[in-house]
Design a protein around this motif. Sequence first.
Motif, PDB file in Angstrom:
ATOM      1  N   ASN A  34     -17.702  -8.853  19.591  1.00  0.00           N
ATOM      2  CA  ASN A  34     -17.090  -8.061  20.568  1.00  0.00           C
ATOM      3  C   ASN A  34     -15.979  -8.683  21.230  1.00  0.00           C
ATOM      4  O   ASN A  34     -15.345  -8.477  22.123  1.00  0.00           O
ATOM      5  N   GLN A  65     -18.633 -13.218  18.896  1.00  0.00           N
ATOM      6  CA  GLN A  65     -19.160 -13.045  20.152  1.00  0.00           C
ATOM      7  C   GLN A  65     -18.160 -13.877  21.172  1.00  0.00           C
ATOM      8  O   GLN A  65     -17.950 -15.073  20.747  1.00  0.00           O
ATOM      9  N   LEU A  66     -17.785 -13.458  22.139  1.00  0.00           N
ATOM     10  CA  LEU A  66     -16.764 -14.112  22.944  1.00  0.00           C
ATOM     11  C   LEU A  66     -17.210 -15.359  23.267  1.00  0.00           C
ATOM     12  O   LEU A  66     -16.595 -16.707  23.175  1.00  0.00           O
ATOM     13  N   SER A  67     -18.465 -15.588  23.614  1.00  0.00           N
ATOM     14  CA  SER A  67     -19.088 -16.907  24.121  1.00  0.00           C
ATOM     15  C   SER A  67     -19.121 -17.815  23.059  1.00  0.00           C
ATOM     16  O   SER A  67     -18.807 -19.157  23.258  1.00  0.00           O
ATOM     17  N   ASP A  68     -19.331 -17.602  21.590  1.00  0.00           N
ATOM     18  CA  ASP A  68     -19.390 -18.369  20.731  1.00  0.00           C
ATOM     19  C   ASP A  68     -18.026 -18.790  20.323  1.00  0.00           C
ATOM     20  O   ASP A  68     -17.925 -19.935  20.064  1.00  0.00           O
ATOM     21  N   LEU A 122     -15.418 -19.058  22.316  1.00  0.00           N
ATOM     22  CA  LEU A 122     -14.876 -20.126  23.321  1.00  0.00           C
ATOM     23  C   LEU A 122     -15.521 -21.518  22.961  1.00  0.00           C
ATOM     24  O   LEU A 122     -14.990 -22.425  23.392  1.00  0.00           O
ATOM     25  N   GLN A 123     -16.515 -21.502  22.533  1.00  0.00           N
ATOM     26  CA  GLN A 123     -17.161 -22.832  22.545  1.00  0.00           C
ATOM     27  C   GLN A 123     -16.586 -23.399  20.953  1.00  0.00           C
ATOM     28  O   GLN A 123     -16.272 -24.489  20.971  1.00  0.00           O
ATOM     29  N   TYR A 152     -10.988  -8.409  24.101  1.00  0.00           N
ATOM     30  CA  TYR A 152     -12.695  -8.344  24.464  1.00  0.00           C
ATOM     31  C   TYR A 152     -12.923  -6.905  24.502  1.00  0.00           C
ATOM     32  O   TYR A 152     -12.348  -6.022  25.386  1.00  0.00           O
TER      33      TYR A 152
END
Length: 98
Positions: free
Chosen positions: A3, A50-53, A55-56, A81
């Motif tokens: 995403n 995936q955005l959260s992944d 950013l990690q 996004y």
Amino acid sequence: MANALVSIQILPHTPNGESSIPYVDQAIEVIQASGVPYRVGPLETTMEGQLSDLLQIVAKMNEKMIEAGCPSTLAQVKICYNPQGITMGQLTEKYDQD
């Protein structure tokens, strides 16, 4: 399905003013170890996932620079996004050579 696309240009402040390239190589190794699709460009690297992944991964890249001896880093990040899904290929397919 991915995403997000996240592009990062990491600019480590090297300990003794030496070339940043070996440090940037270590930052790219963080991306490689993550297993996400990515493309290295001349000025930035783009990741897909995936955005959260993603950013990690950006956080880990910065942490890696400190572990490598850099007193600080500057990272320029771009995010595309789309909750419906997005790939690097969708944005570049008309420019990709067969």
